[in-house]
Design an enzyme around this catalytic site. Structure first.
Site, short mmCIF file in Angstrom:
data_model
loop_
_atom_site.label_atom_id
_atom_site.label_comp_id
_atom_site.label_asym_id
_atom_site.label_seq_id
_atom_site.Cartn_x
_atom_site.Cartn_y
_atom_site.Cartn_z
N GLU A 19 0.92 -1.23 -0.03
CA GLU A 19 0.03 0.00 -0.01
C GLU A 19 1.01 1.14 0.04
OE1 GLU A 19 -3.49 2.00 2.67
OE2 GLU A 19 -1.99 0.48 3.58
N GLU A 25 -8.87 9.12 6.61
CA GLU A 25 -8.69 8.44 7.78
C GLU A 25 -9.05 9.11 8.97
OE1 GLU A 25 -5.69 4.72 6.81
OE2 GLU A 25 -4.89 6.58 7.51
#
Length: 384
Positions: A160, A243
């Site tokens: 990622e 996030e």
């Protein structure tokens, strides 16, 4: 909605009556059309609910780290967080990742996507993003790029890449800082680590970036250069969102775009610069700047032949103890040992008599020395 009844003067005769009828119909139709609203926004409160926007991207609520309510509203061009209850400890994982994506995420693939795509078939992957930030929350604005050794459309990918456009509050990326890098013309603080299921390489902006147009492949190539992916891996999805650890209502992706340009041929086209049997003629100049434990190298590859060199690849061996940490104007893989520098989209062709330059930063141990030789698309190069 109030019905509008335009007044039309009564005509004389049949033709006048028909004309008036058509005029009335046209006026009413135009009024109704003008009053018709744009496509309604879509609110999603299901933890893993999704919807499609622009006919090509998927908006996902993606609430996985909290049982508190979170709702996102998908718009014509992106989404906004309309409710973000609950909180998570800032020394742990966030409570969610509301986002918009192109590609495939846990078997959900965006309409008409070109992903997954093998990295060595992708010439460029232009993307644009515009964020809307708030000040009364703890969060990061993160653009995620997912890579995997297989063309995976489900589950967790192996690597990622996270681009932190903004962070508010006492939160930090996974792992630890490993230096800085210039990617896409910007300087980033680089963090590297893992979360137990995949490797994570994070590029953190020193100050908030509200909007940017860039090439996703710049970050992919930087990741390959660090040994966290290979050229025969796959780009599976690109995602833009947030996030949040605490609150988050009002955060927005105002707009998002993502395309992937491929030539469809693993490894690119035939690197042979001309007819079968033609061998490129070349010269390589290699300069370094060395300090204790680190160095930068700048190389210029000159085509001294009479035919253009297409999709150039320069092979050389890094002396023992040297390791590439980041590169510019080329992809340099793997990070140590026998490496290959490969031209990027804007400099993949070297015309006769012309040269291309690239460079990289690295670390070393022991005594620093330079590579002993270079080969361009298989042919040995002269060194001045």
């Amino acid at each position: 909605m109030r019905t509008l009844r335009p007044r039309v003067r009564a005509p004389r005769g049949l033709s006048g009556a028909l004309s008036a009828a058509f005029a009335t119909f046209a006026l009413v139709a135009s009024l109704v059309t003008a009053a018709a609203p744009a496509q309604a926004d879509t609110m999603i409160c299901e933890p893993f609910g999704t919807t499609t926007v622009q006919g090509r991207y998927v908006v996902q609520n993606n609430r996985w780290g909290s049982s508190a309510t979170q709702c996102v509203t998908a718009t014509d061009s992106g989404f906004r967080v309309t409710q973000a209850d609950g909180s998570a400890s800032t020394n742990g994982a966030p409570k969610s990742y509301p986002s918009i994506f192109n590609g495939c995420h846990y078997t959900n693939c965006s309409p008409g996507t070109d992903l997954p795509a093998r990295l060595d078939t992708v010439s460029e992957a232009p993307s644009g993003i515009s964020y809307g930030f708030v000040g009364d929350a703890v969060y990061n604005a993160s653009y995620d790029i997912w890579l995997d050794p297989t063309a995976r459309t489900d589950g967790v990918n192996q690597t990622e890449i996270m681009i932190w456009f903004n962070r508010v509050g006492p939160v930090q990326p996974i792992g630890s800082p490993v230096g800085t890098a210039t990617v896409g013309g910007r300087t980033w603080e680089v963090w590297s680590g893992g979360n137990g299921t995949n490797d994570v390489l994070s590029f953190v902006a020193p100050s908030a970036i509200t909007s940017w147009n860039f090439d996703v492949m710049d970050f992919v190539r930087a990741t390959v250069a660090r040994g966290l992916a290979e050229d025969d891996w796959y780009l599976t999805s690109v995602q833009a969102g947030f996030e949040p650890w605490q609150n988050g209502a009002g955060l927005a992706v105002n707009s998002f775009s993502s395309t992937v340009e491929t030539d469809g041929t693993p490894g690119g086209t035939d690197p042979d610069p001309g007819d079968p049997g033609d061998v490129p003629a070349c010269e390589v100049s290699y300069g370094t700047n060395v300090w204790q434990g680190g160095f930068t190298a700048d190389a210029t590859v000159t085509n001294t032949g009479t035919a253009p060199v297409e999709n150039w690849q320069l092979a050389f061996t890094l002396p023992s103890g040297q390791r590439v940490t980041n590169a510019w104007n080329a992809s340099v893989t793997p990070s140590a040992g026998s490496v290959t520098a490969t031209g990027v989209s804007h400099n993949a062709r070297i015309a006769p008599g012309a040269g291309v330059s690239f460079g990289f930063q690295g670390t070393y141990s022991g005594t620093f020395t330079e590579p002993a030789g270079f080969r361009l698309n298989g042919a040995a190069c002269a060194t001045p």
